[in-house]
Design a protein around this motif. Sequence first.
Motif, short mmCIF file in Angstrom:
data_model
loop_
_atom_site.label_atom_id
_atom_site.label_comp_id
_atom_site.label_asym_id
_atom_site.label_seq_id
_atom_site.Cartn_x
_atom_site.Cartn_y
_atom_site.Cartn_z
N TYR A 99 -19.78 10.37 -36.53
CA TYR A 99 -18.33 10.54 -36.39
C TYR A 99 -17.98 10.70 -34.92
O TYR A 99 -18.84 11.00 -34.09
N ALA A 100 -16.71 10.51 -34.61
CA ALA A 100 -16.25 10.64 -33.23
C ALA A 100 -14.83 11.16 -33.21
O ALA A 100 -14.10 11.08 -34.21
N LEU A 101 -14.43 11.72 -32.05
CA LEU A 101 -13.06 12.18 -31.86
C LEU A 101 -12.22 11.06 -31.27
O LEU A 101 -12.71 10.26 -30.46
N SER A 102 -10.96 11.01 -31.67
CA SER A 102 -10.06 10.02 -31.10
C SER A 102 -9.88 10.29 -29.61
O SER A 102 -9.94 11.43 -29.15
N ASN A 103 -9.65 9.22 -28.86
CA ASN A 103 -9.51 9.33 -27.41
C ASN A 103 -8.08 9.71 -27.04
O ASN A 103 -7.34 8.96 -26.41
N VAL A 104 -7.69 10.91 -27.49
CA VAL A 104 -6.35 11.44 -27.23
C VAL A 104 -6.52 12.87 -26.71
O VAL A 104 -7.14 13.69 -27.39
N GLU A 123 -2.24 12.39 -23.33
CA GLU A 123 -2.79 11.12 -22.85
C GLU A 123 -3.51 10.44 -24.01
O GLU A 123 -4.57 10.89 -24.44
N ASN A 124 -2.91 9.39 -24.50
CA ASN A 124 -3.50 8.62 -25.59
C ASN A 124 -4.11 7.35 -24.98
O ASN A 124 -3.41 6.40 -24.65
N ASN A 125 -5.44 7.36 -24.82
CA ASN A 125 -6.14 6.28 -24.11
C ASN A 125 -6.86 5.32 -25.05
O ASN A 125 -7.73 4.57 -24.61
#
Length: 241
Positions: A99-104, A123-125
Motif C-alpha cells: 500500500y502507499a499514501l497519496s502524494n498530497v 500541495e496535491n502533486n
Amino acid sequence: MRFWIGLINFFFLIGLVALANLTGLSWKEYLLVGIGLLPMFFGDVGKSRKFLLTLIVLLIIASCLIPFKNIIANHSFENRSLTPWIWKPQIYQLTQNSYALSNVQCSIDPEKGPHGRNALLIENNQEPGDQRYGYLFQQIDVWPNAVYTASFYVKGKIGNKSLWFGLSDDWAEYKSTHHVQPGDYKKWKKEQVATLVTDDSRYAFAKFVSEAPGHFWIDDVNLKLNILETVKRWLGFKNEA
C-alpha cells in the motif's frame, strides 16, 4: 400579580439554564425555547399581544446571537498548528500485498493570509487522472437538520476538483459539498458557500478534500448557522445542498 408572574418567569429561565448544564446542550438553545414559552404565563396565548412581542424578541435574539458565531476552531491557523483539524491522506493499494499514501501534503505556511500571518497550504502533486486524495477535517457540534453557511479564503492554483468543502456526519462521506471553481488565483479570493445541510445527528465533520493536482492556500474558515433557512427547513421547505 405582575410581580409574581415576573418572579415565576425568572426562576423558569434559571431552571432552563441549569437543565442545559446537566444535559450538556447549549444554554442558548434552552434560553430561546424558554423565551418562546413565556406567553404560557400570560393567559390566552393566541390573542395575547405579549405573545407576538415574545416571538419578535425570540427572532431578534436568534438572529443576533447565533448566526454570527463561527463554530470552526482554529479557523485562521494562527497558532501554527492543525489541531483540532486532522489531516488524513488516502491509503491506496499498489499490489496485492503493498500500500502507499497519496502524494498530497498539508502544512501550515507562514504565507501572509488575508487577515493574519499564517495560512494552510495543501500541495496535491499526484499525476492528473490518478484520483488520489487527502482529507482535512474537524468534528463540530451542530443543530440537527439545520442549514449552515460557510466562507473561507483561497489563493493559488486550483484545478478541476482540486478542492471542495463539505459538511456531513461521516468525515469520509460525500454529502453536502461545495466545489471551488478552478483557477490560478494570484490574490486571496473569498469563497462563499450558501447552503450546507446537516443530518439528524448533533455533530458533523467540516472538511476540505483535495482529489486532483493543485497548489493552494486556505485561511479564515467560517461556518455559521443560518437561522432563517433552518426554520424554513423545519417547516418543510427543505433546501438540499
